[in-house]
Design a protein around this motif. Sequence first.
Motif, short mmCIF file in Angstrom:
data_model
loop_
_atom_site.label_atom_id
_atom_site.label_comp_id
_atom_site.label_asym_id
_atom_site.label_seq_id
_atom_site.Cartn_x
_atom_site.Cartn_y
_atom_site.Cartn_z
N THR A 147 0.87 -1.18 0.00
CA THR A 147 0.00 0.00 0.00
C THR A 147 0.91 1.23 0.00
O THR A 147 2.10 1.12 0.29
CB THR A 147 -0.89 0.05 1.26
OG1 THR A 147 -0.04 0.28 2.39
CG2 THR A 147 -1.66 -1.24 1.45
N LEU A 148 0.33 2.34 -0.29
CA LEU A 148 1.13 3.58 -0.24
C LEU A 148 0.24 4.73 0.19
O LEU A 148 -0.86 4.91 -0.33
CB LEU A 148 1.72 3.90 -1.62
CG LEU A 148 2.40 5.27 -1.73
CD1 LEU A 148 3.71 5.30 -0.93
CD2 LEU A 148 2.68 5.65 -3.17
N VAL A 149 0.73 5.50 1.14
CA VAL A 149 0.10 6.80 1.44
C VAL A 149 1.21 7.85 1.40
O VAL A 149 2.29 7.62 1.94
CB VAL A 149 -0.63 6.84 2.80
CG1 VAL A 149 -2.02 6.28 2.71
CG2 VAL A 149 0.16 6.14 3.90
N MET A 150 0.94 8.92 0.75
CA MET A 150 1.94 9.99 0.66
C MET A 150 1.26 11.35 0.81
O MET A 150 0.21 11.58 0.21
CB MET A 150 2.67 9.93 -0.69
CG MET A 150 3.74 11.00 -0.82
SD MET A 150 4.78 10.78 -2.27
CE MET A 150 3.93 11.78 -3.46
N PHE A 199 -4.01 -1.80 -5.05
CA PHE A 199 -2.76 -1.74 -4.30
C PHE A 199 -1.60 -1.50 -5.27
O PHE A 199 -1.77 -1.63 -6.50
CB PHE A 199 -2.55 -3.05 -3.52
CG PHE A 199 -2.67 -4.29 -4.36
CD1 PHE A 199 -1.58 -4.82 -5.02
CD2 PHE A 199 -3.91 -4.91 -4.53
CE1 PHE A 199 -1.70 -5.95 -5.82
CE2 PHE A 199 -4.04 -6.04 -5.33
CZ PHE A 199 -2.93 -6.56 -5.97
N ILE A 200 -0.46 -1.16 -4.73
CA ILE A 200 0.73 -1.00 -5.56
C ILE A 200 1.18 -2.41 -5.97
O ILE A 200 1.42 -3.25 -5.10
CB ILE A 200 1.87 -0.30 -4.78
CG1 ILE A 200 1.46 1.12 -4.39
CG2 ILE A 200 3.18 -0.33 -5.57
CD1 ILE A 200 1.49 2.14 -5.48
N ASN A 214 -2.34 -1.03 -13.61
CA ASN A 214 -3.16 0.16 -13.84
C ASN A 214 -3.99 0.53 -12.60
O ASN A 214 -5.19 0.77 -12.69
CB ASN A 214 -4.07 -0.08 -15.04
CG ASN A 214 -4.54 1.22 -15.67
OD1 ASN A 214 -3.98 2.28 -15.40
ND2 ASN A 214 -5.56 1.13 -16.48
N CYS A 215 -3.34 0.57 -11.45
CA CYS A 215 -4.08 0.83 -10.19
C CYS A 215 -4.61 2.26 -10.16
O CYS A 215 -4.09 3.14 -10.84
CB CYS A 215 -3.19 0.57 -8.98
SG CYS A 215 -1.97 1.84 -8.69
N ARG A 216 -5.63 2.46 -9.38
CA ARG A 216 -6.17 3.81 -9.23
C ARG A 216 -5.51 4.49 -8.04
O ARG A 216 -5.58 3.99 -6.91
CB ARG A 216 -7.68 3.78 -9.03
CG ARG A 216 -8.20 5.19 -8.91
CD ARG A 216 -9.70 5.30 -8.87
NE ARG A 216 -10.03 6.70 -8.61
CZ ARG A 216 -11.16 7.10 -8.08
NH1 ARG A 216 -12.07 6.21 -7.76
NH2 ARG A 216 -11.38 8.37 -7.86
N VAL A 217 -4.89 5.61 -8.30
CA VAL A 217 -4.25 6.38 -7.23
C VAL A 217 -5.23 7.46 -6.78
O VAL A 217 -5.53 8.38 -7.54
CB VAL A 217 -2.93 7.01 -7.71
CG1 VAL A 217 -2.26 7.78 -6.58
CG2 VAL A 217 -2.00 5.95 -8.27
N LEU A 218 -5.74 7.33 -5.58
CA LEU A 218 -6.64 8.36 -5.07
C LEU A 218 -5.80 9.57 -4.70
O LEU A 218 -4.78 9.43 -4.01
CB LEU A 218 -7.39 7.86 -3.84
CG LEU A 218 -8.33 6.67 -4.08
CD1 LEU A 218 -8.89 6.17 -2.76
CD2 LEU A 218 -9.47 7.07 -5.01
N HIS A 219 -6.20 10.71 -5.14
CA HIS A 219 -5.42 11.91 -4.81
C HIS A 219 -6.32 13.13 -4.74
O HIS A 219 -7.39 13.15 -5.34
CB HIS A 219 -4.31 12.13 -5.84
CG HIS A 219 -4.81 12.43 -7.22
ND1 HIS A 219 -5.06 13.70 -7.67
CD2 HIS A 219 -5.13 11.61 -8.25
CE1 HIS A 219 -5.49 13.66 -8.91
NE2 HIS A 219 -5.56 12.40 -9.28
N THR A 220 -5.86 14.11 -4.02
CA THR A 220 -6.64 15.35 -3.91
C THR A 220 -6.59 16.08 -5.25
O THR A 220 -5.55 16.17 -5.88
CB THR A 220 -6.07 16.25 -2.81
OG1 THR A 220 -4.66 16.26 -2.91
CG2 THR A 220 -6.48 15.77 -1.44
#
Lengths: 183, 315
Positions: free
Chosen positions: B164-167, B232-233, B237-243
Amino acid sequence: MIEYYAFKHRGDAATYDDALHMCIIPTTTMVLYYGSHQNENYKRDSEMLTDIFASDYVQSDFSVLCQVLEATITKDAEYMLLRISDSEIISVRCGDIGAKIVMGGEMRSLPNGRFGLHTGDRIVCGTGKFFEKLTDEAILCDALVSEDCSEWMNLMVRRISDVNELRCGNLTAVNFIVRGQTD
Amino acid sequence: MTAKQQMMWRAVPEAMYDFTILPERLSEMLNVAGVLFMVALAAFLYIVMVILINVLKLKNKIDRKNDDFLLCDIAYFYEKGRRDEQEDSILISPMSDYLDHGVAVAVSDGMGGLAYGEVISRYVTDRLRELHPIDFDDNVKNAEIIRRISDEVYENYHLGSGATLVMVQIKDNFMNFYSVGDSNIILIRGGRATVLNPKQNYIFLLIRKMAEGGMSTHDAYINNRARALVDFIGNVNCRVLHTDSPIRLYEDDIILVCSDGVTDTVSASKLCKQVSSQYSAASSAQRLKLAIKSKKNPKQDNYTGVLIRMERSFL
């Protein structure tokens, strides 16, 4: 263009007593009626609102529509009436109904009256019960992360569900995203 | 006094101010000293000017967005828990670049039960480190970069493992975040903790289905697969949730970027007992780590957290 998504859920109540009426032509006009928080007049009020939104009154000037509404429904009714376009929103709120606007990375309460809008602004209106378990920061982040109204609403619903599994009486909300002019 | 002595007495003071009669070497030395003095003076004036220009630049930068420029006080903890391997990995960008590029903080958590979790989480943070500085304003491009990293992992492991990744990226009192999977970005504001990033697990789909069907969502929470990740990473073609646009931060806001090992033991709603703006980031991190340890959870997962406390600058 205005994108919108409406959410209505009975919750653990026996009946759905809130009401939500919309008219999108020529301008998006909506009334959200908080019947589940109301007295015994909610059925009569709901029927009146259905009639008004089926009539030509809904296309009349906003102040006229307000007067019609005030004259028709119960005096202590809790409702929100709004008209929204790409450039502005006009709204009147009575009672325990919340309205928030997300703009410039911040969330504010939407004031009664006329308020200027820009492309990308996001608005959510809902009953007090809908906002009860949501923090401002949660609504803001869900708005900024989601690609469309339906995703934003579902993210908020998940947060409510995490607290009470949607066993909390009627839930009613509608959200809008100002998409701007399209060719 | 004789006439000869009188002549000498007169001659000496005059001779003292007559440089022509100084020894040639002394005269050269004075010339060199004069030149050196001028060079030193010029250098001094140059340094003073450079300092003044930089102070003015800094002031402009600070005034550009806000009168209340906030700094980040950052601390982290990083523990293995009961696992054999540490499968979490963290990234904190250099604070020396804070004024120009802000700060980026990332936590990657290797997926438990799958092989190479620690390798992948380390790979993700290493790749992000290579990309430093990450452009704060281009969040779509940044999300695309993360998606490409995920594709790189997929090409090597073919869904055999993941992370997983949170940044979060903080600059000029604003924050953007990126999230893949179910790690946490928690904002503590006014004594209340809010998980900011939506979790990409199966329960979200179940809740949506049940809510749209007008049902209670109780069954979603008791579903065996509720917590299974849907993205997940390492997924293709994962979906990266971002602001979409940055979130405004305020003084005393605390952002906790952490793996689920933290929130599985101390729930987000109980974090405020340990984490508070009254304490420094290091102190809050210490308290939170102790709280997790004191629970003595026999299944304690790896737990990693980076705390960022927004504090007023006195520049």
